[in-house]
Scaffold this active site. Structure first.
Site, PDB file in Angstrom:
ATOM      1  N   GLU A 368       0.832  -1.218   0.000  1.00 14.97           N
ATOM      2  CA  GLU A 368       0.000   0.000   0.000  1.00 14.97           C
ATOM      3  C   GLU A 368       0.867   1.270   0.000  1.00 14.97           C
ATOM      4  OE1 GLU A 368      -3.727   0.003   2.005  1.00 14.97           O
ATOM      5  OE2 GLU A 368      -3.843  -2.169   1.881  1.00 14.97           O
ATOM      6  N   THR A 370       5.287   1.894  -0.634  1.00 16.49           N
ATOM      7  CA  THR A 370       6.507   1.701   0.163  1.00 16.49           C
ATOM      8  C   THR A 370       6.665   2.881   1.119  1.00 16.49           C
ATOM      9  OG1 THR A 370       7.853   2.940  -1.405  1.00 16.49           O
ATOM     10  CG2 THR A 370       7.674   0.546  -1.781  1.00 16.49           C
TER      11      THR A 370
HETATM   12  N1  COS Z   1      -6.352  12.396  -3.289  1.00 16.96           N
HETATM   13  C1  COS Z   1      -7.037  12.804  -4.379  1.00 16.96           C
HETATM   14  N2  COS Z   1      -6.455  13.030  -5.576  1.00 16.96           N
HETATM   15  C2  COS Z   1      -5.133  12.851  -5.642  1.00 16.96           C
HETATM   16  C3  COS Z   1      -4.346  12.449  -4.554  1.00 16.96           C
HETATM   17  C4  COS Z   1      -5.014  12.226  -3.328  1.00 16.96           C
HETATM   18  N3  COS Z   1      -4.373  11.825  -2.246  1.00 16.96           N
HETATM   19  N4  COS Z   1      -3.064  12.349  -4.947  1.00 16.96           N
HETATM   20  C5  COS Z   1      -3.023  12.700  -6.231  1.00 16.96           C
HETATM   21  N5  COS Z   1      -4.280  13.001  -6.665  1.00 16.96           N
HETATM   22  C6  COS Z   1      -4.686  13.438  -8.012  1.00 16.96           C
HETATM   23  C7  COS Z   1      -4.027  14.745  -8.368  1.00 16.96           C
HETATM   24  O1  COS Z   1      -4.782  15.826  -7.897  1.00 16.96           O
HETATM   25  C8  COS Z   1      -3.985  14.670  -9.872  1.00 16.96           C
HETATM   26  O2  COS Z   1      -5.273  14.965 -10.356  1.00 16.96           O
HETATM   27  P1  COS Z   1      -5.438  15.750 -11.774  1.00 16.96           P
HETATM   28  O3  COS Z   1      -4.893  14.808 -12.811  1.00 16.96           O
HETATM   29  O4  COS Z   1      -6.910  15.967 -11.902  1.00 16.96           O
HETATM   30  O5  COS Z   1      -4.629  17.000 -11.665  1.00 16.96           O
HETATM   31  C9  COS Z   1      -3.734  13.197 -10.134  1.00 16.96           C
HETATM   32  O6  COS Z   1      -4.198  12.497  -8.970  1.00 16.96           O
HETATM   33  C10 COS Z   1      -2.290  12.880 -10.374  1.00 16.96           C
HETATM   34  O7  COS Z   1      -1.560  13.341  -9.256  1.00 16.96           O
HETATM   35  P2  COS Z   1       0.038  13.422  -9.268  1.00 16.96           P
HETATM   36  O8  COS Z   1       0.492  14.170 -10.488  1.00 16.96           O
HETATM   37  O9  COS Z   1       0.445  13.923  -7.941  1.00 16.96           O
HETATM   38  O10 COS Z   1       0.418  11.901  -9.451  1.00 16.96           O
HETATM   39  P3  COS Z   1       1.803  11.168  -9.330  1.00 16.96           P
HETATM   40  O11 COS Z   1       1.890  10.162 -10.372  1.00 16.96           O
HETATM   41  O12 COS Z   1       2.917  12.164  -9.209  1.00 16.96           O
HETATM   42  O13 COS Z   1       1.562  10.435  -7.909  1.00 16.96           O
HETATM   43  C11 COS Z   1       2.201   9.451  -5.827  1.00 16.96           C
HETATM   44  C12 COS Z   1       2.507  10.440  -6.964  1.00 16.96           C
HETATM   45  C13 COS Z   1       3.511   9.054  -5.240  1.00 16.96           C
HETATM   46  C14 COS Z   1       1.365  10.150  -4.768  1.00 16.96           C
HETATM   47  C15 COS Z   1       1.422   8.224  -6.327  1.00 16.96           C
HETATM   48  O14 COS Z   1       2.014   7.701  -7.472  1.00 16.96           O
HETATM   49  C16 COS Z   1       1.350   7.127  -5.278  1.00 16.96           C
HETATM   50  O15 COS Z   1       0.628   7.231  -4.290  1.00 16.96           O
HETATM   51  N6  COS Z   1       2.094   6.019  -5.508  1.00 16.96           N
HETATM   52  C17 COS Z   1       2.054   4.855  -4.630  1.00 16.96           C
HETATM   53  C18 COS Z   1       1.008   3.928  -5.064  1.00 16.96           C
HETATM   54  C19 COS Z   1       0.867   2.800  -4.086  1.00 16.96           C
HETATM   55  O16 COS Z   1       0.649   3.019  -2.907  1.00 16.96           O
HETATM   56  N7  COS Z   1       0.978   1.584  -4.593  1.00 16.96           N
HETATM   57  C20 COS Z   1       0.873   0.441  -3.759  1.00 16.96           C
HETATM   58  C21 COS Z   1       0.034  -0.572  -4.406  1.00 16.96           C
HETATM   59  S1  COS Z   1      -1.608  -0.412  -4.100  1.00 16.96           S
HETATM   60  S2  COS Z   1      -1.893  -1.778  -2.732  1.00 16.96           S
END
Ligand code: COS
Length: 383
Positions: A368, A370
């Site tokens: 969920e 790293t």
């Molecule tokens: N809540 C709501 N919306 C969100 C959000 C949140 N917490 N985080 C990002 N968003 C939205 C942004 O607002 C953006 O929306 P728009 O396209 O409308 O502008 C979109 O999502 C993309 O956001 P961003 O550009 O920040 O995305 P990134 O690819 O840079 O994301 C992180 C970065 C690291 C936050 C993301 O890739 C992440 O959480 N990765 C880990 C995933 C994970 O936990 N995987 C484990 C497997 S699942 S069990």
């Protein structure tokens, strides 16, 4: 309102928690060793949880759940994880998989699916990661193309919890490859019996062995329009909002594993004699146990604070759930490693549970998101 009042459970919830605690001690903890050794999904524990309404914890009463909220859910997951982390994942994953529907599903979809998950009749699975898209889910390649009455999915997911035992696989797929990926993703509820859907071989893992992890494969899987979750093209946000909440469950698991290891090491140190006295009278051991208890308590406070923010939909939730998951999982790793050390040679062998707890704890630093990703999420809130 005092800080304590934010974390308070009602008397009914405390009674429910006490029932869970006793059930874990009597029926779950004694199964933990065999579950780990066999690596089999424990259908008996699943049935036990269904009989005692534990799968209802992530759901509101309207959808057949207990309606008891995030703090109670965390406390329950923690209590189960003290005895068997794999078993606690059953309840935590039911929350993870249902959150996209709870947050963004249509009323019809919620009424059709959530009550069957709340009763434990159906298990859920959350399918976001892919072989080349784990920390960066925006790079996913699974495609959904529009067809008459629905969508056709093609692709593969990776490291997916509840593979092979779930009935509904909440799947994220690219629906518009022409826009930046994170903006062209959509969430779908894929039923396990859909034609063209299958699970390839399950992973052989270091820990959490009672929870099957695998690779769902989609070959022209038809998903009807009514199984789209939220708006087409808004799936990335659905996933992020889900993780903002579901990470509480991993924090809860981590706190439970840490407390289970601390409790076991404490009892062991009372009985183990070295240099003519129980080792809990040696300062070297006392300091270890004191640090383990202190770190676990600190992790629990942060977790409960984060859970209380979830109950009020506070905008600081994403930051606090990431901090709680990060801190609690690092504590679980440290504390279980120390528990192995307190038991010495006995800690390193499978006859005692602390080496299993150490292996289970490792996953809480990885899945969920790293802990490096948690730091990214937290740091962004500081910018
Ligand atoms: N809540 C709501 N919306 C969100 C959000 C949140 N917490 N985080 C990002 N968003 C939205 C942004 O607002 C953006 O929306 P728009 O396209 O409308 O502008 C979109 O999502 C993309 O956001 P961003 O550009 O920040 O995305 P990134 O690819 O840079 O994301 C992180 C970065 C690291 C936050 C993301 O890739 C992440 O959480 N990765 C880990 C995933 C994970 O936990 N995987 C484990 C497997 S699942 S069990």
């Amino acid at each position: 309102m005092t800080a304590d009042a934010q974390y308070a459970l009602t008397q009914d919830q405390l009674d429910f928690l006490e029932m869970i605690r006793q059930m874990v001690v009597e029926k779950v903890t004694p199964r933990a060793h065999d579950i780990d050794e066999s690596g089999e999904f424990p259908q008996d524990i699943r049935q036990l949880f269904a009989d005692h309404d534990l799968f209802g914890l992530p759901f509101d009463e309207k959808h057949g759940g207990t309606g008891t909220g995030e703090l109670m859910l965390c406390a329950a997951v923690e209590e189960i994880a003290k005895g068997c982390a794999s078993s606690s994942l059953m309840v935590a994953c039911q929350d993870l998989a249902s959150l996209p529907m709870k947050l963004h599903g249509s009323d019809e979809l919620k009424d059709r699916i959530l009550p069957r998950m709340a009763s434990g009749e159906w298990l859920g699975s959350f399918c976001l990661s892919e072989p080349d898209a784990g920390s960066d889910p925006g790079a996913m390649r699974t495609r959904a193309t529009k067809v008459d009455g629905g969508w056709k999915l093609n692709g593969a997911k990776n490291w997916i919890t509840n593979s092979g035992v779930a009935d509904v696989y909440v799947t994220f797929a690219v629906t518009d490859p022409d826009v930046k990926f994170s903006r062209g993703i959509t969430a779908f509820a894929v039923m396990a019996d859909a034609e063209g859907f299958r699970i390839d071989a399950l992973e052989k893992k270091m820990g959490m062995k009672g929870s099957p992890t695998g690779q769902p494969v989609y070959e022209d899987v038809f998903v009807p329009d009514e199984n789209v979750i939220g708006e087409v093209g808004k799936g990335f946000t659905v996933a992020m909002q889900t993780l903002d909440r579901s990470r509480l469950g991993i924090g809860a698991q981590a706190v439970g594993i840490a407390q289970g290891a601390t409790d076991f090491a404490t009892e062991y140190a009372k009985e183990r004699i070295a240099f003519g006295k129980p080792i809990n009278q040696l300062q070297g051991i006392q300091f270890k146990l004191a640090d383990m208890e202190t770190k676990t308590a600190a992790a629990r406070e942060l977790l409960y604070k984060a859970a209380s923010l979830a109950e009020t939909n506070d905008p600081k939730l994403g930051k606090y759930s990431a901090m709680a998951k990060l801190f609690a999982s690092d504590v679980a790793m440290e504390v279980t490693t120390e528990a192995v050390q307190v038991l010495g040679g006995y800690g390193y062998v499978r006859e005692y549970p602390v080496e299993r707890m150490m292996r289970d704890a490792k996953l809480t630093q990885i899945y969920e998101g790293t802990n490096e990703i948690q730091r990214v999420v937290i740091a962004r809130t500081l910018a």
